[in-house]
Design a protein around this motif. Sequence first.
Motif, PDB file in Angstrom:
ATOM      1  N   GLN A   1      -7.624   8.280   1.471  1.00 53.35           N
ATOM      2  CA  GLN A   1      -7.137   7.112   2.131  1.00 53.35           C
ATOM      3  C   GLN A   1      -7.894   5.813   1.639  1.00 53.35           C
ATOM      4  O   GLN A   1      -9.295   5.939   1.503  1.00 53.35           O
ATOM      5  CB  GLN A   1      -7.264   7.103   3.664  1.00 53.35           C
ATOM      6  N   LEU A   2      -7.371   4.849   1.441  1.00 52.84           N
ATOM      7  CA  LEU A   2      -8.162   3.513   0.876  1.00 52.84           C
ATOM      8  C   LEU A   2      -8.951   3.134   2.036  1.00 52.84           C
ATOM      9  O   LEU A   2      -8.482   2.891   3.124  1.00 52.84           O
ATOM     10  CB  LEU A   2      -7.143   2.513   0.438  1.00 52.84           C
ATOM     11  N   ARG A   3     -10.198   2.836   1.582  1.00 53.15           N
ATOM     12  CA  ARG A   3     -11.249   2.133   2.551  1.00 53.15           C
ATOM     13  C   ARG A   3     -11.814   0.765   1.799  1.00 53.15           C
ATOM     14  O   ARG A   3     -12.117   0.836   0.784  1.00 53.15           O
ATOM     15  CB  ARG A   3     -12.353   3.056   2.767  1.00 53.15           C
ATOM     16  N   ILE A   4     -11.481  -0.457   2.529  1.00 56.46           N
ATOM     17  CA  ILE A   4     -11.947  -1.596   1.667  1.00 56.46           C
ATOM     18  C   ILE A   4     -13.047  -2.285   2.777  1.00 56.46           C
ATOM     19  O   ILE A   4     -12.887  -1.918   4.167  1.00 56.46           O
ATOM     20  CB  ILE A   4     -10.692  -2.311   1.540  1.00 56.46           C
ATOM     21  N   ALA A   5     -13.964  -3.151   2.239  1.00 55.57           N
ATOM     22  CA  ALA A   5     -14.782  -4.056   3.126  1.00 55.57           C
ATOM     23  C   ALA A   5     -14.913  -5.202   2.397  1.00 55.57           C
ATOM     24  O   ALA A   5     -14.909  -5.546   1.505  1.00 55.57           O
ATOM     25  CB  ALA A   5     -16.036  -3.049   3.175  1.00 55.57           C
ATOM     26  N   GLU A   6     -15.168  -6.301   3.425  1.00 54.08           N
ATOM     27  CA  GLU A   6     -15.308  -7.707   2.925  1.00 54.08           C
ATOM     28  C   GLU A   6     -17.098  -7.635   3.165  1.00 54.08           C
ATOM     29  O   GLU A   6     -17.805  -7.083   3.906  1.00 54.08           O
ATOM     30  CB  GLU A   6     -14.867  -8.489   4.172  1.00 54.08           C
ATOM     31  N   ILE A  34      -3.109  -8.154  -2.294  1.00 57.98           N
ATOM     32  CA  ILE A  34      -4.196  -8.072  -1.188  1.00 57.98           C
ATOM     33  C   ILE A  34      -4.292  -9.361  -0.424  1.00 57.98           C
ATOM     34  O   ILE A  34      -3.334 -10.766  -1.028  1.00 57.98           O
ATOM     35  CB  ILE A  34      -5.539  -8.439  -2.094  1.00 57.98           C
ATOM     36  N   GLY A  35      -4.306  -9.469   0.619  1.00 54.20           N
ATOM     37  CA  GLY A  35      -4.205 -10.616   1.630  1.00 54.20           C
ATOM     38  C   GLY A  35      -5.526 -10.771   2.548  1.00 54.20           C
ATOM     39  O   GLY A  35      -6.346  -9.844   2.541  1.00 54.20           O
ATOM     40  N   TRP A  36      -5.760 -12.025   2.531  1.00 51.83           N
ATOM     41  CA  TRP A  36      -6.808 -12.526   3.407  1.00 51.83           C
ATOM     42  C   TRP A  36      -6.412 -13.200   4.628  1.00 51.83           C
ATOM     43  O   TRP A  36      -5.499 -14.068   4.901  1.00 51.83           O
ATOM     44  CB  TRP A  36      -7.639 -13.658   2.834  1.00 51.83           C
ATOM     45  N   LEU A 100       0.325  -1.730  -0.160  1.00 52.17           N
ATOM     46  CA  LEU A 100       0.964  -0.885  -1.309  1.00 52.17           C
ATOM     47  C   LEU A 100       2.306  -1.205  -1.681  1.00 52.17           C
ATOM     48  O   LEU A 100       2.634  -0.936  -3.047  1.00 52.17           O
ATOM     49  CB  LEU A 100       0.958   0.457  -1.001  1.00 52.17           C
ATOM     50  N   PHE A 101       3.018  -1.951  -0.987  1.00 54.06           N
ATOM     51  CA  PHE A 101       4.484  -2.401  -1.385  1.00 54.06           C
ATOM     52  C   PHE A 101       4.394  -3.304  -2.647  1.00 54.06           C
ATOM     53  O   PHE A 101       5.269  -3.311  -3.418  1.00 54.06           O
ATOM     54  CB  PHE A 101       4.939  -3.132  -0.377  1.00 54.06           C
ATOM     55  N   GLY A 102       3.046  -3.925  -2.886  1.00 50.68           N
ATOM     56  CA  GLY A 102       2.925  -4.677  -4.117  1.00 50.68           C
ATOM     57  C   GLY A 102       2.845  -4.131  -5.517  1.00 50.68           C
ATOM     58  O   GLY A 102       2.649  -4.818  -6.397  1.00 50.68           O
ATOM     59  N   ASN A 103       2.606  -2.583  -5.458  1.00 50.72           N
ATOM     60  CA  ASN A 103       2.520  -1.970  -6.476  1.00 50.72           C
ATOM     61  C   ASN A 103       3.792  -2.158  -7.431  1.00 50.72           C
ATOM     62  O   ASN A 103       4.901  -1.937  -6.824  1.00 50.72           O
ATOM     63  CB  ASN A 103       1.949  -0.541  -6.031  1.00 50.72           C
ATOM     64  N   THR A 104       3.590  -2.126  -8.463  1.00 48.97           N
ATOM     65  CA  THR A 104       4.757  -2.281  -9.725  1.00 48.97           C
ATOM     66  C   THR A 104       5.678  -3.611  -9.409  1.00 48.97           C
ATOM     67  O   THR A 104       6.592  -3.774 -10.106  1.00 48.97           O
ATOM     68  CB  THR A 104       5.691  -1.044  -9.553  1.00 48.97           C
ATOM     69  N   ARG A 105       4.978  -4.501  -8.596  1.00 46.58           N
ATOM     70  CA  ARG A 105       5.673  -5.840  -8.430  1.00 46.58           C
ATOM     71  C   ARG A 105       4.716  -6.836  -8.521  1.00 46.58           C
ATOM     72  O   ARG A 105       3.942  -7.430  -7.783  1.00 46.58           O
ATOM     73  CB  ARG A 105       6.196  -5.884  -6.860  1.00 46.58           C
ATOM     74  N   TYR A 116       0.813  -5.033   6.135  1.00 40.52           N
ATOM     75  CA  TYR A 116      -0.260  -4.529   5.126  1.00 40.52           C
ATOM     76  C   TYR A 116      -0.575  -3.121   5.765  1.00 40.52           C
ATOM     77  O   TYR A 116      -0.499  -2.909   7.052  1.00 40.52           O
ATOM     78  CB  TYR A 116      -1.642  -5.378   5.506  1.00 40.52           C
ATOM     79  N   ASP A 117      -1.127  -2.407   4.842  1.00 40.46           N
ATOM     80  CA  ASP A 117      -1.392  -0.816   4.973  1.00 40.46           C
ATOM     81  C   ASP A 117      -2.761  -0.484   5.519  1.00 40.46           C
ATOM     82  O   ASP A 117      -3.122   0.471   6.141  1.00 40.46           O
ATOM     83  CB  ASP A 117      -0.938  -0.056   3.664  1.00 40.46           C
ATOM     84  N   TYR A 118      -3.448  -1.266   4.760  1.00 42.47           N
ATOM     85  CA  TYR A 118      -5.263  -1.003   4.915  1.00 42.47           C
ATOM     86  C   TYR A 118      -5.888  -2.267   5.200  1.00 42.47           C
ATOM     87  O   TYR A 118      -5.769  -3.079   4.462  1.00 42.47           O
ATOM     88  CB  TYR A 118      -5.809  -0.098   3.495  1.00 42.47           C
ATOM     89  N   TRP A 119      -7.083  -2.209   6.017  1.00 43.76           N
ATOM     90  CA  TRP A 119      -7.674  -3.217   6.639  1.00 43.76           C
ATOM     91  C   TRP A 119      -9.260  -2.898   6.488  1.00 43.76           C
ATOM     92  O   TRP A 119      -9.669  -1.894   6.814  1.00 43.76           O
ATOM     93  CB  TRP A 119      -7.244  -3.647   7.901  1.00 43.76           C
ATOM     94  N   GLY A 120      -9.949  -3.934   6.187  1.00 41.63           N
ATOM     95  CA  GLY A 120     -11.463  -4.235   6.363  1.00 41.63           C
ATOM     96  C   GLY A 120     -11.893  -4.262   7.789  1.00 41.63           C
ATOM     97  O   GLY A 120     -10.920  -4.520   8.680  1.00 41.63           O
ATOM     98  N   GLN A 121     -13.019  -4.275   7.948  1.00 40.84           N
ATOM     99  CA  GLN A 121     -13.674  -4.497   9.288  1.00 40.84           C
ATOM    100  C   GLN A 121     -13.792  -5.766   9.619  1.00 40.84           C
ATOM    101  O   GLN A 121     -14.291  -5.959  10.785  1.00 40.84           O
ATOM    102  CB  GLN A 121     -14.969  -3.511   9.382  1.00 40.84           C
ATOM    103  N   GLY A 122     -13.815  -6.517   8.652  1.00 41.46           N
ATOM    104  CA  GLY A 122     -14.088  -8.053   8.963  1.00 41.46           C
ATOM    105  C   GLY A 122     -15.696  -8.545   8.714  1.00 41.46           C
ATOM    106  O   GLY A 122     -16.554  -7.809   8.712  1.00 41.46           O
ATOM    107  N   ALA A 123     -15.582  -9.861   8.325  1.00 40.35           N
ATOM    108  CA  ALA A 123     -16.539 -10.578   8.052  1.00 40.35           C
ATOM    109  C   ALA A 123     -16.749 -11.615   8.669  1.00 40.35           C
ATOM    110  O   ALA A 123     -15.817 -12.493   8.809  1.00 40.35           O
ATOM    111  CB  ALA A 123     -16.988 -10.734   6.501  1.00 40.35           C
ATOM    112  N   GLN A 124     -17.840 -12.023   9.559  1.00 36.24           N
ATOM    113  CA  GLN A 124     -17.801 -13.288  10.406  1.00 36.24           C
ATOM    114  C   GLN A 124     -18.327 -14.432   9.636  1.00 36.24           C
ATOM    115  O   GLN A 124     -19.273 -14.421   8.688  1.00 36.24           O
ATOM    116  CB  GLN A 124     -18.944 -13.224  11.579  1.00 36.24           C
ATOM    117  N   VAL A 125     -17.638 -15.547   9.771  1.00 30.91           N
ATOM    118  CA  VAL A 125     -17.599 -16.952   9.236  1.00 30.91           C
ATOM    119  C   VAL A 125     -17.903 -17.953  10.309  1.00 30.91           C
ATOM    120  O   VAL A 125     -17.171 -17.989  11.142  1.00 30.91           O
ATOM    121  CB  VAL A 125     -16.646 -17.381   8.192  1.00 30.91           C
TER     122      VAL A 125
END
Length: 129
Positions: A1-6, A34-36, A100-105, A116-125
């Motif tokens: 599973q993809l894990r992402i982090a900000e 990727i979305g923000w 992942l829907f963005g793959n090959t597009r 969106y399929d995977y989310w990071g934990q977030g970063a405070q601004v």
Amino acid sequence: QLRIAESGGGLVQSGGSLRLSCAASRFTLKPYAIGWFRQAPGKEREGLACISTTGEKTIYSDSVEGRFTISRDHERDTADLQLRDLKPEDTGVYFCAAELFGNTRPMYCQIGAARYDYWGQGAQVTVSS
């Protein structure tokens, strides 16, 4: 599973700048659009910007267009959000997400959170006035 982090959040004065970065562990971000997103206190999560797998397509919300810039660094395998001319109303938790829907597009991305399929934990601004 993809894990992402900000990374890159923090406290900045009004009018200042920050750069947020989104990176993956174990797998690559390359197949994903990727979305923000931002969630301010007491408000719903808001889509800010997105970028396609190749970087050829970007979309911005009206609230950040002209001030924020989304980009991809394929060497570092990151997706970054440059924040400029920050305002107190930009305060919130910033999330990156991968679709992942963005793959090959190569010209696909969108800023609706539900797809969106995977989310990071977030970063405070926090932007002080």
